[in-house]
Every structure is written in C-alpha cells, then in structure tokens.
Design a protein around this motif. Structure first.
Motif, PDB file in Angstrom:
ATOM      1  N   TYR A  49      -5.294   0.505  -6.341  1.00  0.00           N
ATOM      2  CA  TYR A  49      -5.391  -0.671  -5.312  1.00  0.00           C
ATOM      3  C   TYR A  49      -6.758  -0.413  -4.708  1.00  0.00           C
ATOM      4  O   TYR A  49      -7.255   0.920  -4.454  1.00  0.00           O
ATOM      5  CB  TYR A  49      -4.357  -0.919  -4.564  1.00  0.00           C
ATOM      6  CG  TYR A  49      -4.311  -0.044  -3.175  1.00  0.00           C
ATOM      7  CD1 TYR A  49      -4.697  -0.556  -2.221  1.00  0.00           C
ATOM      8  CD2 TYR A  49      -3.590   1.060  -3.392  1.00  0.00           C
ATOM      9  CE1 TYR A  49      -4.422   0.355  -0.987  1.00  0.00           C
ATOM     10  CE2 TYR A  49      -3.101   1.971  -2.490  1.00  0.00           C
ATOM     11  CZ  TYR A  49      -3.570   1.579  -0.973  1.00  0.00           C
ATOM     12  OH  TYR A  49      -3.397   2.330  -0.077  1.00  0.00           O
ATOM     13  N   THR A 100       0.933  -1.144   0.039  1.00  0.00           N
ATOM     14  CA  THR A 100       0.104  -0.152   0.133  1.00  0.00           C
ATOM     15  C   THR A 100       0.775   1.370  -0.169  1.00  0.00           C
ATOM     16  O   THR A 100       2.123   1.271   0.234  1.00  0.00           O
ATOM     17  CB  THR A 100      -1.016  -0.023   0.996  1.00  0.00           C
ATOM     18  OG1 THR A 100      -0.041   0.271   2.369  1.00  0.00           O
ATOM     19  CG2 THR A 100      -1.690  -1.251   1.385  1.00  0.00           C
ATOM     20  N   GLY A 107     -10.141   2.383  -0.308  1.00  0.00           N
ATOM     21  CA  GLY A 107      -9.406   2.950  -1.519  1.00  0.00           C
ATOM     22  C   GLY A 107     -10.175   3.588  -2.354  1.00  0.00           C
ATOM     23  O   GLY A 107      -9.535   4.146  -3.358  1.00  0.00           O
ATOM     24  N   ARG A 129     -15.483  -1.691   1.358  1.00  0.00           N
ATOM     25  CA  ARG A 129     -15.567  -0.251   1.238  1.00  0.00           C
ATOM     26  C   ARG A 129     -16.676   0.433   1.575  1.00  0.00           C
ATOM     27  O   ARG A 129     -16.812   1.518   2.336  1.00  0.00           O
ATOM     28  CB  ARG A 129     -14.971   0.297  -0.117  1.00  0.00           C
ATOM     29  CG  ARG A 129     -13.728  -0.438  -0.828  1.00  0.00           C
ATOM     30  CD  ARG A 129     -13.532   0.294  -2.146  1.00  0.00           C
ATOM     31  NE  ARG A 129     -12.172  -0.202  -2.818  1.00  0.00           N
ATOM     32  CZ  ARG A 129     -11.861   0.087  -3.941  1.00  0.00           C
ATOM     33  NH1 ARG A 129     -12.541   1.094  -4.450  1.00  0.00           N
ATOM     34  NH2 ARG A 129     -10.858  -0.475  -4.275  1.00  0.00           N
ATOM     35  N   ALA A 176      -6.591  -0.493   3.486  1.00  0.00           N
ATOM     36  CA  ALA A 176      -6.481   0.730   3.871  1.00  0.00           C
ATOM     37  C   ALA A 176      -5.623   1.045   5.099  1.00  0.00           C
ATOM     38  O   ALA A 176      -4.958   2.079   5.127  1.00  0.00           O
ATOM     39  CB  ALA A 176      -7.583   1.391   3.883  1.00  0.00           C
TER      40      ALA A 176
END
Length: 601
Positions: free
Chosen positions: A600, A80, A274, A252, A302
């Motif tokens: 990503y 990340t 993301g 998400r 995340a």
C-alpha cells in the motif's frame, strides 16, 4: 453515564480497562458494546477517529472468544499496518487478564514467515491489512472457516485505498453465520454496497453528526498565492515555537520535498509515506511519539493508526481532494480532552472548499493573516527571552568558569550585555525576515505584494522569486524547462535536484517559477554534476532539460550548455541537514531515500 460493568463486560475485561485508567465508556462504546454482546446481529457504526472505536468492538469480541480453541475466531481488517499494530496492542491490553487469548497482527513490509509460524502455533484473533491477510488465506496458512466475528475498521479508508477486491475475496471465504461489525467515519456508496451484500439486516448507530469534527478543535485558514504556500507554512511554524503537529500533504513526493525543506531550515522533522520500509516507519513513528521530532510530514494513508493525544496542530499543506478526509485529519488533534488547531493553507481558488467544509462540519473556519516577518521575529524573540528567564541555573556546574567569564565581560553594562546576546541569537532571523513582504492574498484578486524574502541566499525554501537577471554572488543561475503548469513549486524543484544528485547537495539561491519554465540558482561549482544528473530525468512524466541561464535584452534566457552528457538517475539519497537557522530547535530530521514497502501507499 454507564460504567463498563453496566455494559455487560466480564470482570476480567473490566479489570484490564481499569488498569488502563479508563473510567467511563465513550458514546460509541456505550452504544456498540451492549448491541454486540446481546445478539449476533450485524452492526454498522459511524464514528470519527479518536472516539474509542477499538474498545467498542475489541472488548465485546474478546469476551466471546473461546480460549480453549486454537481456531481463528476473530478477524479485524484495517487499512494500514500502523493501525493494525495499534489495534493488536489495544486488544492485548484489553485481554491481559483473560487466560489463553492470543492475538496476531499480519501486514506487509515484514517477514511473512514469522507470521505463518505464529499462525501455526495457534491464535484466536488476527488483525491485519487486506493484502497480507488475503495472501495468507490463498497460501492456506490462515484458516477463516471458523470465524465468528469479522470487524472492518475504517472501512471507508480501505475502499479509498483500492482494497475493494481484497475485501470481497476475504468476506467471501468467511462463514455466512458470523457477526460482521463495520466501523467507518463516513458512509459512501461502496460501504452501503458491502453492507447490503455481506451483512444481514445490520443495526446502524451513529455517534454525533456523521461528518462533524472534534469539539476541541479550532479551524483556521490562511489564503495565499499558490507560489507562496511553503513560505506561509514556514511563517506559521515559526510563529508557533512550541508546535507539535502533523503536516498533511497529498502525495508521497510532496511529503519528502516539504520535510527536506523544513529540515534544511533547521526543524526536527521527518516524513512518513508508503515508500518507507516497516522498520523505517517504526523508527519515524517512535521518534515522533516520544517528542524527538517536532513535526511529521505525512500522507493521509501513512498517518492512519498514528495515535498521539498531545498534538497541538494539524496543518493541511494542501486540502484533500475528498473533503471528508479533512475530518479525519483535523481529528488528529484536540484529543483526550486537549484543545488543538487545524490549519489549512489555501490559494485564492479554494475559498469555496472552505465554505463546503464549514457546511459539512458545522464549524466556523477562521480566516487568519499570515504573520509578517516582524511579527515572527517578535514572537521568537520573546519565546527565547522567556526560556532564558526560566532556565534553571546550576551554580555548582558553572562556578569554576564564572570568574573568567565575569572578567571578560566586565567592560559591558547589563544593557549592552543583553544587546550583544540578542544580536548573537537573532541577527540571522532578523536578516532572513528583513525584506519579508506581505503574502496574504484576497480571493479573486492578484496580490502584487506577494514577494518572498530574498535576503537569505542560502535558504532551502525558495530564497526569493525576484526576476533579477543575474545570479547572486557565489551562485549560478539555471534555466529549467518545467514550470508551474507541471505542478512544480520551489520545494518540489529542490526535492528533484537533491534526489537526482549524488553526494554533496548544493545550497539554493533565488528560485523563479514561471508557468512554462523556471529559473533557479545553486551555489557555484555544480555545473557538470547538475547537467549530468538532471538532464534526461523526468518530472511528472516530462523529460527535464537544464541549461545555464543567459540574460538578454528581451528578458528571455538561456542557451544550451555544452555539457552534452545526460543520464537518468534514480534513488539518490537526500542528505541530513548540517546547517540550521537560529530560530529552529535543531536539525533532527533524517531525510534520505527510503525503500518502497511492498504493501500500500
């Protein structure tokens, strides 16, 4: 116990380590650093998050860099952007006394032009995400033909995120004669394949048990019906007034829904996933690190690279599908000598997962009862009393107002004064929890007592699941053709409504999630806006239909609304909460639609 000097590190790096306040190396540093320095043999290191992995590979590879050459000599791949940024910061700190060492973090979500310019000026160490690093290689801007050291940090996560092809392409372009260092918390089959394909007879070190959790972390779980998950979360948060933690969600959408609900209920909360641009992510993380946010709702991806040592709690709103991810989550608390608590909210069908986690981690998981409304009120009240008692009085600031205050309160005795104060501060919380039922569930049994509090009709969290056929005063009741089998829950329902509606968002009343359909109430006056924005939109691929709910003698509901218009809308903003409950700190969360980042999840 070895010292950093005894591990063979240079005086410059040892001085930097001393500047940072590190006295003794961690276990993974003691075992990895001499191995990396002593030979060019490849290394596989299995160690959990928070064990000092960055120092374990960072210090020795920096020591081996030729500062007189501008060639890229070290590549560090991370899953990340946040972790890449954190690693570069740490490497800058370690190399602060080494002249001529230049590092660069490359990642998506920000200008590639500035990264290309930095590469042209010359850097020896590049840290980045696989997607951006491969992009720079393909453009001919990142030359990896002189790489001496290649580090794969959190390699298992990179594979989980689908970076297998990118990793293969990057590794293929690097020289065969290099030292490859693979750091991972777990050793799945894909990692073994990479080791066999791209590493030369690697040495393997393993710090503690491969799947064990942090020693300073207690593991608790609460068992409720699936429909009561948010209510359980809220009570757990309410009963821990000083909580500072991360709430982990699977998706998400769930992060934004839960954060929106908590913000409406008055917490200092935001979400991280993301869908945020890099600047938005930086803003959220900075506010969380500085304590401006009390809670962060995040996906696993995340939260990578979020290095905060003082977290009191990690809450698993849902257990991860891959139970080894739980070890990563729980390792976010109980760091730097602090203790922490990892909490899981499970439904009655997930008890076997708890047993699997106990076996995997070697830790006992303690079953806790979700606190009752009375318990929550008691804890919050005593917390408020203690803060009142310890508040420092600045008499100079208030002395000019005191005579009038004394005069206005002169007819109240001290006991009456306390009663008035407590009532002013706690009437709403007491009313909120007045009818809060027992939501604890037993595995394999239906818990008929699981009823949400329905007294607080303005609350964002479902506000009750009563099967009453008429709306509360000031609210309108609607029928929705989506239910529990579609993955709908109260928090997600409210998230969908607020996401689709422009402008002012309504307050919610009762929400009743059935298997195939649902009923929900919002404040009056939103009929046209609700029909126009919701009808024709989709939830999990299913087209939404909203109608006015009309009770009949059979308990069925609804007739079609006559508002024929429907349109699919997207990208609607979530509002910042205006109101706040008296039992939360403050409404600090920025809840609004974010631009999707270009790299990503």
């Amino acid at each position: 116990m070895s010292t950093f000097e005894e591990l063979g590190l240079s005086p410059e790096i040892c001085q930097a380590v001393n500047d940072l306040g590190f006295k003794t190396p961690t276990e993974v540093q003691q075992r990895a650093i001499p191995t990396i320095l002593a030979s060019q043999r490849d290394l596989v290191a299995l160690a959990q998050t928070g064990t000092g992995k960055t120092g374990a590979f960072g210090m020795p590879v920096l020591q081996q860099v030729d500062a007189n050459s501008d060639n890229v000599q070290v590549l560090v791949l991370s899953p990340t952007r946040e972790l890449a940024i954190q690693i570069e910061k740490d490497l800058k700190d370690f190399s602060r006394h080494q002249k001529g060492i230049r590092t660069l973090a490359v990642y998506g979500g920000t200008s590639i032009g500035s990264q290309i310019s930095a590469l042209k000026r010359g850097v020896q160490v590049v840290i980045g995400t696989p997607g951006r690093m491969l992009d720079l290689i393909k453009r001919g801007k990142l030359d990896v033909t002189n790489v001496r050291s290649l580090v794969l940090d959190e390699a298992d996560e990179m594979l989980n995120m689908g970076f297998q092809d990118d990793l293969d392409a990057i590794l293929h372009d690097t020289p065969k004669e290099k030292q490859t260092l693979l750091f991972s918390a777990t050793m799945p089959n894909q990692i073994s394949k990479i080791a066999r394909k791209y590493m030369n007879n690697p040495e393997e070190i393993q710090v503690s048990a491969r799947n064990s959790g942090a020693l300073n972390v207690e593991h608790h779980y609460y068992m409720v019906q699936a429909r009561d998950r948010y209510d359980a979360l809220k009570r757990v948060v309410d009963v821990n007034p000083d909580i500072y933690g991360i709430i982990f969600c699977r998706t998400r959408r769930e992060t934004s829904d839960i954060a929106a609900s908590l913000a409406k209920d008055g917490y200092d909360v935001d979400w991280l996933n993301g869908d945020l641009s890099q600047s938005q992510r930086d803003d959220v993380m900075n506010r969380f690190r500085t304590g401006e946010l009390q809670l962060l709702v995040a996906t696993d991806v995340a939260a990578r690279g979020l290095d905060v040592d003082s977290l009191t709690h990690v809450i698993n709103y849902n257990l991860p599908d891959d139970l080894e991810v739980y070890i990563h989550r729980s390792g976010r608390t109980g760091r730097a000598g602090n203790s922490g608590i990892s909490i899981s909210i499970i439904n009655t069908r997930e008890k076997n997962k708890i047993r699997a986690l106990e076996k995997m981690s070697g830790k006992d998981f303690i079953k806790q009862d979700v606190p009752s409304g009375k318990e929550v009120c008691g804890v919050r009240m005593m917390d408020m009393v203690e803060k009142l008692r310890t508040t420092e009085v600045n008499e100079k600031q208030i002395e000019k107002y005191l005579p009038e205050v004394y005069e206005r309160l002169s007819d109240l005795g001290w006991q009456d004064l306390i009663k008035h104060f407590v009532s002013m501060e706690f009437n709403q919380i007491l009313e909120y929890y007045e009818q809060a039922g027992d939501i604890n569930a037993s595995a394999g049994k239906s818990n008929k007592k699981n009823k949400r509090n329905s007294s607080n009709k303005g609350s964002r969290n479902s506000g009750g699941r009563s099967n009453s056929r008429s709306a509360e005063e000031g609210f309108t009741r609607y029928f929705l053709n989506v239910g529990g089998r579609d993955g709908l829950n109260p928090a997600r329902l409210m998230g969908v409504v607020n996401e689709q509606m422009n402008g002012k968002k309504p307050d919610f009343g009762k929400i009743d999630i059935q298997n195939n359909f649902s009923f929900f109430e919002v404040e009056e006056g939103f009929d046209s806006k609700l029909f126009d924005s919701m009808n024709g939109s989709k939830f999990e691929g299913r087209e939404i239909a909203v109608e006015l709910a009309k009770p009949d003698t059979n308990g069925a509901s609804s007739s079609n609304n006559n508002n024929g218009s429907s349109s699919k809308r997207s990208g609607k903003g979530k509002r910042k909460s205006k109101g706040k409950e008296p039992f939360a700190k403050s409404s600090g969360g920025r809840i609004k639609k974010k631009r999707k980042a270009d790299v990503y999840a």
